[in-house]
Motif scaffolding. Structure first.
Motif, PDB file in Angstrom:
ATOM      1  N   ARG A  66       6.949  15.173  -7.431  1.00  0.00           N
ATOM      2  CA  ARG A  66       6.599  13.987  -6.656  1.00  0.00           C
ATOM      3  C   ARG A  66       7.863  13.408  -6.026  1.00  0.00           C
ATOM      4  N   ASP A  67       7.800  13.107  -4.733  1.00  0.00           N
ATOM      5  CA  ASP A  67       8.967  12.594  -4.039  1.00  0.00           C
ATOM      6  C   ASP A  67       9.097  11.088  -4.248  1.00  0.00           C
ATOM      7  N   PHE A  68      10.239  10.550  -3.869  1.00  0.00           N
ATOM      8  CA  PHE A  68      10.498   9.121  -3.980  1.00  0.00           C
ATOM      9  C   PHE A  68      11.258   8.668  -2.745  1.00  0.00           C
ATOM     10  N   PHE A  69      11.290   7.358  -2.561  1.00  0.00           N
ATOM     11  CA  PHE A  69      11.940   6.778  -1.388  1.00  0.00           C
ATOM     12  C   PHE A  69      13.318   6.240  -1.765  1.00  0.00           C
ATOM     13  N   ARG A  70      14.363   6.790  -1.127  1.00  0.00           N
ATOM     14  CA  ARG A  70      15.724   6.295  -1.293  1.00  0.00           C
ATOM     15  C   ARG A  70      16.151   5.509  -0.054  1.00  0.00           C
ATOM     16  N   GLY A  71      15.722   6.015   1.122  1.00  0.00           N
ATOM     17  CA  GLY A  71      16.105   5.376   2.367  1.00  0.00           C
ATOM     18  C   GLY A  71      17.602   5.458   2.606  1.00  0.00           C
ATOM     19  N   PHE A  72      18.112   4.553   3.421  1.00  0.00           N
ATOM     20  CA  PHE A  72      19.536   4.538   3.720  1.00  0.00           C
ATOM     21  C   PHE A  72      20.342   3.745   2.697  1.00  0.00           C
ATOM     22  N   PHE A  73      19.674   2.909   1.912  1.00  0.00           N
ATOM     23  CA  PHE A  73      20.409   1.972   1.066  1.00  0.00           C
ATOM     24  C   PHE A  73      20.074   2.111  -0.411  1.00  0.00           C
ATOM     25  N   GLY A  74      19.223   3.082  -0.799  1.00  0.00           N
ATOM     26  CA  GLY A  74      18.886   3.259  -2.202  1.00  0.00           C
ATOM     27  C   GLY A  74      20.074   3.755  -3.009  1.00  0.00           C
ATOM     28  N   ASN A  75      20.075   3.469  -4.310  1.00  0.00           N
ATOM     29  CA  ASN A  75      21.193   3.872  -5.165  1.00  0.00           C
ATOM     30  C   ASN A  75      20.792   4.925  -6.190  1.00  0.00           C
ATOM     31  N   GLN A  76      19.646   5.607  -5.976  1.00  0.00           N
ATOM     32  CA  GLN A  76      19.271   6.676  -6.896  1.00  0.00           C
ATOM     33  C   GLN A  76      20.308   7.796  -6.862  1.00  0.00           C
ATOM     34  N   GLU A  77      20.618   8.356  -8.040  1.00  0.00           N
ATOM     35  CA  GLU A  77      21.652   9.367  -8.145  1.00  0.00           C
ATOM     36  C   GLU A  77      21.165  10.726  -7.635  1.00  0.00           C
ATOM     37  N   PHE A  78      22.094  11.508  -7.112  1.00  0.00           N
ATOM     38  CA  PHE A  78      21.816  12.876  -6.687  1.00  0.00           C
ATOM     39  C   PHE A  78      22.116  13.853  -7.820  1.00  0.00           C
ATOM     40  N   GLY A  79      21.517  15.034  -7.707  1.00  0.00           N
ATOM     41  CA  GLY A  79      21.783  16.101  -8.670  1.00  0.00           C
ATOM     42  C   GLY A  79      22.931  16.997  -8.251  1.00  0.00           C
ATOM     43  N   MET A  80      23.270  17.008  -6.972  1.00  0.00           N
ATOM     44  CA  MET A  80      24.430  17.717  -6.442  1.00  0.00           C
ATOM     45  C   MET A  80      24.990  16.909  -5.283  1.00  0.00           C
ATOM     46  N   ILE A  81      26.296  16.964  -5.105  1.00  0.00           N
ATOM     47  CA  ILE A  81      26.957  16.365  -3.945  1.00  0.00           C
ATOM     48  C   ILE A  81      27.630  17.508  -3.196  1.00  0.00           C
ATOM     49  N   ASN A  82      27.144  17.834  -2.010  1.00  0.00           N
ATOM     50  CA  ASN A  82      27.627  18.990  -1.257  1.00  0.00           C
ATOM     51  C   ASN A  82      28.131  18.545   0.116  1.00  0.00           C
ATOM     52  N   THR A  83      29.169  19.188   0.597  1.00  0.00           N
ATOM     53  CA  THR A  83      29.702  18.879   1.920  1.00  0.00           C
ATOM     54  C   THR A  83      29.856  20.164   2.720  1.00  0.00           C
ATOM     55  N   LEU A  84      29.587  20.071   4.017  1.00  0.00           N
ATOM     56  CA  LEU A  84      29.735  21.180   4.948  1.00  0.00           C
ATOM     57  C   LEU A  84      30.617  20.723   6.102  1.00  0.00           C
ATOM     58  N   GLU A  85      31.526  21.588   6.542  1.00  0.00           N
ATOM     59  CA  GLU A  85      32.243  21.309   7.777  1.00  0.00           C
ATOM     60  C   GLU A  85      31.283  21.433   8.950  1.00  0.00           C
ATOM     61  N   ASN A  86      31.696  20.929  10.098  1.00  0.00           N
ATOM     62  CA  ASN A  86      30.795  20.850  11.248  1.00  0.00           C
ATOM     63  C   ASN A  86      31.204  21.862  12.319  1.00  0.00           C
ATOM     64  N   PRO A  87      30.396  22.914  12.522  1.00  0.00           N
ATOM     65  CA  PRO A  87      30.758  23.949  13.492  1.00  0.00           C
ATOM     66  C   PRO A  87      30.010  23.795  14.816  1.00  0.00           C
ATOM     67  N   LEU A  88      30.396  24.599  15.790  1.00  0.00           N
ATOM     68  CA  LEU A  88      29.615  24.770  17.007  1.00  0.00           C
ATOM     69  C   LEU A  88      28.390  25.617  16.695  1.00  0.00           C
ATOM     70  N   PHE A  89      27.335  25.433  17.481  1.00  0.00           N
ATOM     71  CA  PHE A  89      26.154  26.286  17.341  1.00  0.00           C
ATOM     72  C   PHE A  89      25.659  26.699  18.715  1.00  0.00           C
ATOM     73  N   PHE A  90      24.869  27.781  18.727  1.00  0.00           N
ATOM     74  CA  PHE A  90      24.290  28.329  19.947  1.00  0.00           C
ATOM     75  C   PHE A  90      22.853  28.728  19.678  1.00  0.00           C
ATOM     76  N   ASN A  91      22.023  28.592  20.706  1.00  0.00           N
ATOM     77  CA  ASN A  91      20.617  28.951  20.574  1.00  0.00           C
ATOM     78  C   ASN A  91      20.130  29.507  21.906  1.00  0.00           C
ATOM     79  N   VAL A  92      19.465  30.660  21.860  1.00  0.00           N
ATOM     80  CA  VAL A  92      18.874  31.249  23.062  1.00  0.00           C
ATOM     81  C   VAL A  92      17.384  31.477  22.785  1.00  0.00           C
ATOM     82  N   GLY A  93      16.534  31.179  23.780  1.00  0.00           N
ATOM     83  CA  GLY A  93      15.113  31.273  23.542  1.00  0.00           C
ATOM     84  C   GLY A  93      14.327  31.661  24.772  1.00  0.00           C
ATOM     85  N   LEU A  94      13.097  32.065  24.536  1.00  0.00           N
ATOM     86  CA  LEU A  94      12.133  32.407  25.569  1.00  0.00           C
ATOM     87  C   LEU A  94      10.862  31.647  25.291  1.00  0.00           C
ATOM     88  N   ASN A  95      10.290  30.986  26.302  1.00  0.00           N
ATOM     89  CA  ASN A  95       9.172  30.087  26.096  1.00  0.00           C
ATOM     90  C   ASN A  95       8.050  30.306  27.110  1.00  0.00           C
TER      91      ASN A  95
END
Length: 382
Positions: free
Chosen positions: A349-378
């Motif tokens: 069951r999910d819960f609401f933390r929102g932007f200001f909730g103080n519920q604890e996380f089970g993991m704290i993970n960080t990713l650097e920010n890369p460039l991305f590319f996307n090509v598509g046909l529609n």
């Protein structure tokens, strides 16, 4: 083992294209009745149209390939609530880093549909099945305990998150329905509902259906004229990873010469548009992508352990007609990590933390920010 689902989606693309094209050919051209006058001068009920002039063509069916450039990552220890009931033992300000390395590749195949089911002047219903497959090529740092397992609460061993991503990847399957209700010639209401199944599952080994996450939005709008409409509403969304409730702002505008315009449904997306011609355009803006991804290996005791993946994508997108109703799109931009932390959900069951909730996380993970590319046909609307 080779995956068969790309062939399935390619076949689906061409079959659905044939179906929609034939459906459009069979539609009656009601414009012939525009100047028809009723003998008894009965009033004609007119309704707001679902688009304005100059907007980018609506994508009925699309296939694309998305790829991110290499980036560094850090994953904390995988933690579970302590038996004393005092929550997780992860230090959110200074977490213990368990894995570091480089994601040399992140991306994969995407399939999107948005098919008109009912299309009347007084009501429009569109429905679509969408699939996003994200694969990772992980290169862990030499000092990583790559083969050191994660110890689950019952004492059993599990793979590290880096190995899970490298070996399984993540995927999202969703069903989206959009309902457009015009109330008169200017006012309208839009409802959208979405069901998402997201995680490291495979099609031969699906995850529990009680991990489906539900999103919804409602917008009241006014179509002021053929070149401008606005709207306000509210959404229940996972685009920032965890469950949130946010206001929605719609602002679509086209200049009278049809060269410039905006296509905004904030916070999901916001673009400035430039039309080179009726067959080519450029969008500059951002998308907000995200969902809550169930990690099966860490989901124990009937709970669901989920990566709260959310990312902002500032980008440029060029769209151009290839032939008929087939358009190509090319995107280039920057993937900014909003969230990649994890929660354990009691009994799924999910819960609401929102932007200001103080519920604890089970993991704290960080990713650097890369460039991305996307090509598509529609396959797009006329």
């Amino acid at each position: 083992m080779k995956h068969k689902y790309p062939r399935f989606f390619l076949l689906s693309f061409f079959c659905l294209s044939f179906f929609v094209a034939n459906a459009q050919e069979d539609e009656e051209d009601y414009s012939m009745y525009d100047n028809f006058e009723l003998e008894d001068d009965a009033p004609i009920k007119r309704y707001a149209k679902p688009t304005i002039s100059g907007m980018s063509p609506q994508k009925f069916i699309g296939i694309s390939f998305d790829a991110q450039m290499p980036y560094r990552y850090e994953f904390s220890n995988v933690t579970f609530p302590e038996s004393s009931g005092n929550g997780f033992d992860v230090d959110e300000e200074n977490p213990t880093i368990n894995e570091t390395g480089t994601a040399k590749f992140t991306g994969g195949f995407r399939f999107n549909t948005n098919i008109p089911i009912i299309s009347k002047s007084s009501f429009v219903w569109q429905s679509g099945i969408n699939f996003m497959d994200t694969r990772y090529t992980i290169s862990e740092a030499p000092n990583n305990p790559k083969d050191q397992p994660v110890i689950l609460p019952d004492g059993t061993e599990a793979r590290t998150l880096g190995r899970i991503l490298n070996e399984d990847g993540l995927r999202n399957l969703n069903w989206t329905n959009t309902l457009f209700f015009p109330m008169n010639e200017t006012e309208f209401i839009v409802f959208q509902g979405q069901m998402d199944l997201s995680g490291n599952y495979g099609f031969e080994d699906f995850q529990p259906l009680n991990t489906i996450r539900y999103s919804a939005a409602a917008v009241y709008g006014r179509r002021v004229n053929d070149y401008y409409r606005w709207g306000v509403g509210v959404a229940r969304t996972y685009r920032v990873g965890n469950l949130n409730y946010v206001p929605v702002i719609m602002f679509d505008w086209t200049s009278e010469n049809r060269k410039w315009g905006t296509e905004i449904l904030f916070p999901a997306r916001a673009y400035l548009r430039y039309n080179f011609s009726k067959n080519a355009l450029l969008l500059a803006g951002f998308d907000l992508e995200g969902q809550s991804y169930h990690i099966d290996e860490y989901s124990v005791n009937g709970n669901s352990y989920e990566i709260r993946r959310g990312e902002v994508r500032p980008k440029l997108e060029f769209q151009a007609k290839i032939t008929g109703y087939i358009w190509a799109s090319v995107q280039a931009g920057y993937r900014w990590d909003w969230s990649y932390d994890a929660d354990e959900l009691d009994s799924s069951r999910d819960f609401f933390r929102g932007f200001f909730g103080n519920q604890e996380f089970g993991m704290i993970n960080t990713l650097e920010n890369p460039l991305f590319f996307n090509v598509g046909l529609n396959f797009v609307s006329p």
